[in-house]
Write an enzyme that holds these catalytic residues in place. Structure first.
Site, PDB file in Angstrom:
ATOM      1  N   ARG A  33      14.287   3.123 -17.828  1.00  9.45           N
ATOM      2  CA  ARG A  33      15.712   3.429 -17.661  1.00  9.45           C
ATOM      3  C   ARG A  33      16.574   3.108 -18.885  1.00  9.45           C
ATOM      4  O   ARG A  33      17.755   3.428 -18.908  1.00  9.45           O
ATOM      5  CB  ARG A  33      16.243   2.704 -16.420  1.00  9.45           C
ATOM      6  CG  ARG A  33      15.815   3.380 -15.132  1.00  9.45           C
ATOM      7  CD  ARG A  33      16.155   2.543 -13.927  1.00  9.45           C
ATOM      8  NE  ARG A  33      15.224   1.428 -13.764  1.00  9.45           N
ATOM      9  CZ  ARG A  33      15.451   0.387 -12.950  1.00  9.45           C
ATOM     10  NH1 ARG A  33      16.578   0.304 -12.275  1.00  9.45           N
ATOM     11  NH2 ARG A  33      14.546  -0.573 -12.836  1.00  9.45           N
ATOM     12  N   GLN A  44      -1.695  -6.479 -22.146  1.00 10.64           N
ATOM     13  CA  GLN A  44      -1.983  -5.959 -20.809  1.00 10.64           C
ATOM     14  C   GLN A  44      -1.969  -4.443 -20.982  1.00 10.64           C
ATOM     15  O   GLN A  44      -0.904  -3.839 -21.081  1.00 10.64           O
ATOM     16  CB  GLN A  44      -0.891  -6.407 -19.816  1.00 10.64           C
ATOM     17  CG  GLN A  44      -1.137  -5.951 -18.388  1.00 10.64           C
ATOM     18  CD  GLN A  44       0.097  -6.117 -17.499  1.00 10.64           C
ATOM     19  OE1 GLN A  44       1.223  -6.173 -17.971  1.00 10.64           O
ATOM     20  NE2 GLN A  44      -0.127  -6.177 -16.204  1.00 10.64           N
ATOM     21  N   ASN A 104      13.941 -13.909  -4.936  1.00 17.31           N
ATOM     22  CA  ASN A 104      13.076 -14.429  -5.990  1.00 17.31           C
ATOM     23  C   ASN A 104      13.595 -13.960  -7.346  1.00 17.31           C
ATOM     24  O   ASN A 104      13.734 -12.767  -7.584  1.00 17.31           O
ATOM     25  CB  ASN A 104      11.662 -13.887  -5.760  1.00 17.31           C
ATOM     26  CG  ASN A 104      10.734 -14.200  -6.915  1.00 17.31           C
ATOM     27  OD1 ASN A 104      10.841 -15.246  -7.556  1.00 17.31           O
ATOM     28  ND2 ASN A 104       9.798 -13.296  -7.188  1.00 17.31           N
ATOM     29  N   LYS A 139      11.548  -2.082 -24.185  1.00 19.35           N
ATOM     30  CA  LYS A 139      12.756  -2.693 -23.621  1.00 19.35           C
ATOM     31  C   LYS A 139      13.068  -4.076 -24.198  1.00 19.35           C
ATOM     32  O   LYS A 139      14.216  -4.356 -24.555  1.00 19.35           O
ATOM     33  CB  LYS A 139      12.646  -2.795 -22.099  1.00 19.35           C
ATOM     34  CG  LYS A 139      13.848  -3.492 -21.482  1.00 19.35           C
ATOM     35  CD  LYS A 139      14.027  -3.237 -20.014  1.00 19.35           C
ATOM     36  CE  LYS A 139      13.059  -4.001 -19.170  1.00 19.35           C
ATOM     37  NZ  LYS A 139      13.372  -3.872 -17.731  1.00 19.35           N
ATOM     38  N   THR A 164       2.959  -7.789 -11.745  1.00 16.01           N
ATOM     39  CA  THR A 164       3.261  -9.085 -12.375  1.00 16.01           C
ATOM     40  C   THR A 164       2.085 -10.067 -12.247  1.00 16.01           C
ATOM     41  O   THR A 164       1.835 -10.860 -13.152  1.00 16.01           O
ATOM     42  CB  THR A 164       4.520  -9.712 -11.746  1.00 16.01           C
ATOM     43  OG1 THR A 164       4.396  -9.678 -10.316  1.00 16.01           O
ATOM     44  CG2 THR A 164       5.773  -8.964 -12.150  1.00 16.01           C
TER      45      THR A 164
HETATM   46  C1  UD1 Z   1       9.763  -8.860  -9.600  1.00 17.41           C
HETATM   47  C2  UD1 Z   1       9.313  -9.703  -8.419  1.00 17.41           C
HETATM   48  C3  UD1 Z   1      10.453  -9.800  -7.408  1.00 17.41           C
HETATM   49  C4  UD1 Z   1      11.690 -10.363  -8.062  1.00 17.41           C
HETATM   50  C5  UD1 Z   1      12.057  -9.554  -9.293  1.00 17.41           C
HETATM   51  C6  UD1 Z   1      13.141 -10.253 -10.050  1.00 17.41           C
HETATM   52  C7  UD1 Z   1       6.915  -9.311  -8.203  1.00 17.41           C
HETATM   53  C8  UD1 Z   1       5.870  -8.599  -7.468  1.00 17.41           C
HETATM   54  N1  UD1 Z   1       8.181  -9.066  -7.817  1.00 17.41           N
HETATM   55  O1  UD1 Z   1       9.987  -7.567  -9.101  1.00 17.41           O
HETATM   56  O2  UD1 Z   1      10.070 -10.620  -6.323  1.00 17.41           O
HETATM   57  O3  UD1 Z   1      12.743 -10.373  -7.142  1.00 17.41           O
HETATM   58  O4  UD1 Z   1      10.926  -9.436 -10.188  1.00 17.41           O
HETATM   59  O5  UD1 Z   1      13.618  -9.415 -11.071  1.00 17.41           O
HETATM   60  O6  UD1 Z   1       6.640 -10.087  -9.096  1.00 17.41           O
HETATM   61  N2  UD1 Z   1       5.657  -6.825 -16.015  1.00 17.41           N
HETATM   62  C9  UD1 Z   1       4.569  -6.870 -16.825  1.00 17.41           C
HETATM   63  N3  UD1 Z   1       3.422  -6.260 -16.422  1.00 17.41           N
HETATM   64  C10 UD1 Z   1       3.321  -5.631 -15.239  1.00 17.41           C
HETATM   65  C11 UD1 Z   1       4.446  -5.587 -14.400  1.00 17.41           C
HETATM   66  C12 UD1 Z   1       5.607  -6.206 -14.812  1.00 17.41           C
HETATM   67  O7  UD1 Z   1       4.606  -7.429 -17.922  1.00 17.41           O
HETATM   68  O8  UD1 Z   1       2.225  -5.121 -14.934  1.00 17.41           O
HETATM   69  C13 UD1 Z   1       6.899  -7.482 -16.468  1.00 17.41           C
HETATM   70  C14 UD1 Z   1       8.014  -6.469 -16.652  1.00 17.41           C
HETATM   71  O9  UD1 Z   1       8.054  -6.035 -18.001  1.00 17.41           O
HETATM   72  C15 UD1 Z   1       9.244  -7.276 -16.301  1.00 17.41           C
HETATM   73  C16 UD1 Z   1       8.744  -8.292 -15.286  1.00 17.41           C
HETATM   74  O10 UD1 Z   1       7.337  -8.333 -15.448  1.00 17.41           O
HETATM   75  O11 UD1 Z   1       9.743  -7.990 -17.390  1.00 17.41           O
HETATM   76  C17 UD1 Z   1       9.112  -7.943 -13.861  1.00 17.41           C
HETATM   77  O12 UD1 Z   1       8.523  -6.720 -13.518  1.00 17.41           O
HETATM   78  P1  UD1 Z   1       9.243  -5.696 -12.588  1.00 17.41           P
HETATM   79  O13 UD1 Z   1       8.393  -4.516 -12.415  1.00 17.41           O
HETATM   80  O14 UD1 Z   1      10.636  -5.466 -13.050  1.00 17.41           O
HETATM   81  O15 UD1 Z   1       9.265  -6.515 -11.219  1.00 17.41           O
HETATM   82  P2  UD1 Z   1      10.175  -6.234 -10.001  1.00 17.41           P
HETATM   83  O16 UD1 Z   1       9.620  -5.104  -9.229  1.00 17.41           O
HETATM   84  O17 UD1 Z   1      11.576  -6.151 -10.416  1.00 17.41           O
END
Ligand code: UD1
Ligand code: CA
Length: 452
Positions: free
Chosen positions: A14, A72, A165, A21, A78
């Site tokens: 986005r 990764q 969270n 980002k 996450t």
């Molecule tokens: C996550 C949390 C959610 C919380 C929210 C807060 C989980 C499953 N959910 O959701 O409970 O309320 O953050 O903002 O953890 N990332 C990686 N690799 C991945 C996936 C994500 O590095 O495979 C990083 C992303 O770049 C980002 C962060 O982890 O910086 C959070 O990922 P995102 O997909 O935004 O999680 P949410 O769905 O928002």
């Protein structure tokens, strides 16, 4: 022992950008660099950044001693992201998990969170939101945290929970080593959720202790440019307030930008739309007019900088007077009471005590003594097309308007240079230098007439 893991693999679709980002900036610095700075403040023993989208670019830009990168290659959630660093984690260490796109988190908040970690407990940073939409919800039983449920997996009842969270948590390495391999992706998004370890903690008899940040801004993530702008204003407002507490007058704290560190004395006044970059230090009673930009510059007491001036890598002693529309380039050093007026550019220039360059001049690679007066339109011709050369001007020299000083050249103390001179030879003390052809007045001159 404290190991910090920063998740920074996401693409940030986005943001609509070719740049990953976490490299987008807040206060002139990548989001993730803010998080890394906090990690250093926490005195982490190791900082591990999980990278994915634009990995090469992120690593290249952030590479520094004490920072490790773990790739990764596929973003499977996450939990999967933290799994990538698992082999590098110490069982005995406390692991603090941060997000590369949550730049305003405060060290104090993290310290409180980390303090909750023990062999029998972990820490989770939560916050109550008026609109919890999109976030993982904190499920409690008898006040104890028992699980986190993601928005997409939540029941209608769970969706009403306001406590969410933030994503930030701290836990013993030994617990992660036990729990992470047991994660499954059997959920609405088909991802490995880090948040599932909360229920695992509960089942292992490890209590989940929650702490809260002081403000919501600390845990706000950036997903688009509107949120980026919003966080920038939150950040700038905080800096502005801190400066006002320290006694600075900001004519409008909403039109103030600090993209580095600004140290101030007492009774300074900063007008609107000023930008401070790098390390800027102001003495007491410094006044800065509107639309000025100061970068890596030190300003002495009682100095006035008028509107639309740009100063970089410069040092100003007390009671200087700058601008409006002055440009001080790197290496400008002004002694007490020096004056640089409108449309004057200086570079690698030492300007002695009380010396004045008031109008429309270029002074570069030059050293001026005390009490020098440089007339309007004076140029130091410092560049011969290949090399730079120095101009030196002694105490009390008077440089007439529209003089070109062809460097290398040296004017001794007390020299007077006639206006319009092109100076190529050194002078001796108190000489008058005239370096232009004498005026001739030819009587009876006939102007040309128009040919028919
Ligand atoms: C996550 C949390 C959610 C919380 C929210 C807060 C989980 C499953 N959910 O959701 O409970 O309320 O953050 O903002 O953890 N990332 C990686 N690799 C991945 C996936 C994500 O590095 O495979 C990083 C992303 O770049 C980002 C962060 O982890 O910086 C959070 O990922 P995102 O997909 O935004 O999680 P949410 O769905 O928002
Ligand atoms: Ca998110």
């Amino acid at each position: 022992m404290l190991d910090i893991v920063i998740l920074a693999a996401g693409k940030g679709t986005r943001m609509r950008s070719s740049k990953p980002k976490v490299l987008h900036t807040l206060a002139g610095k990548p989001f993730v660099s803010h998080v890394i700075d906090r990690s250093h403040e926490m005195k982490a023993d190791a900082i591990k950044v999980v990278i994915g989208h634009g990995a090469e670019q992120v690593e290249q830009q952030l590479a520094a001693p004490g920072i490790e990168f773990v790739e990764q290659t596929e973003q499977l959630g996450t939990g999967h992201a933290v799994q990538q660093v698992l082999p590098l984690l110490h069982a005995q260490a406390t692991i603090l998990i941060l997000y590369g796109d949550v730049p305003l988190i405060k060290t104090k908040t993290l310290e409180e969170l980390v303090a909750k970690v023990s062999d029998s407990s972990m820490g989770l940073l939560t916050i109550e939101l008026e609109d919890p939409m999109g976030y993982g919800r904190i499920v409690r039983e008898n006040g104890e945290v028992v699980a986190i449920v993601e928005q997409k997996d939540a029941t209608d009842e769970q969706l009403n929970i306001a406590e969410i969270n933030t994503g930030v948590m701290a836990v013993k390495g030994q617990h992660l080593l036990e729990w992470l391999p047991a994660l499954s992706n059997d959920n609405a998004q088909g991802e490995y959720y880090l948040t599932d370890i909360i229920a695992m903690a509960r089942n292992s008899g490890i209590s989940v202790q929650t702490t809260q940040p002081e403000s919501e801004g600390e845990v706000m993530g950036v997903n688009n440019r509107m949120q980026q702008a919003e966080l920038e204003r939150i950040y700038q407002r905080e800096i502005a307030e801190q400066l006002m507490v320290e006694g600075v007058t900001l004519l409008d704290p909403a039109r103030f930008d600090c993209r580095g560190s600004l140290t101030v004395g007492s009774d300074c006044v900063v007008d609107v739309n000023c930008v401070f970059e790098g390390k800027v230090t102001l003495g007491n009673n410094v006044h800065i007019g509107p639309n000025c930009m100061l970068k890596d510059t030190t300003v002495g007491d009682n100095t006035q900088i008028h509107a639309n001036s740009v100063l970089e890598d410069s040092e100003l002693e007390a009671s200087c007077n700058i601008g409006p529309y002055a440009r001080l380039r790197p290496g400008s050093k002004l002694a007490e009471g020096a004056k640089i007026g409108n449309f004057v550019e200086t570079k690698k220039a030492v300007i002695g005590k009380g010396s004045k360059v008031n109008h429309l001049s270029y002074v570069g690679d030059a050293e001026l003594g005390e009490g020098v007066n440089v007339g309007a339109g004076t140029i130091t011709c410092n560049y011969d097309g290949v090399n730079k050369h120095k101009t030196s001007i002694g105490d009390g020299v008077f440089v007439g308007s529209n003089t070109a000083l062809v460097a290398p050249v040296s004017m001794a103390k007390g020299t007077t240079i006639a206006a319009g001179s092109i100076v190529t030879r050194n002078s001796k003390e108190n000489e008058l230098v005239v370096a232009r052809s004498r005026q001739q007045n030819l009587p009876g001159w006939k102007r040309p007439t128009k040919k028919s």
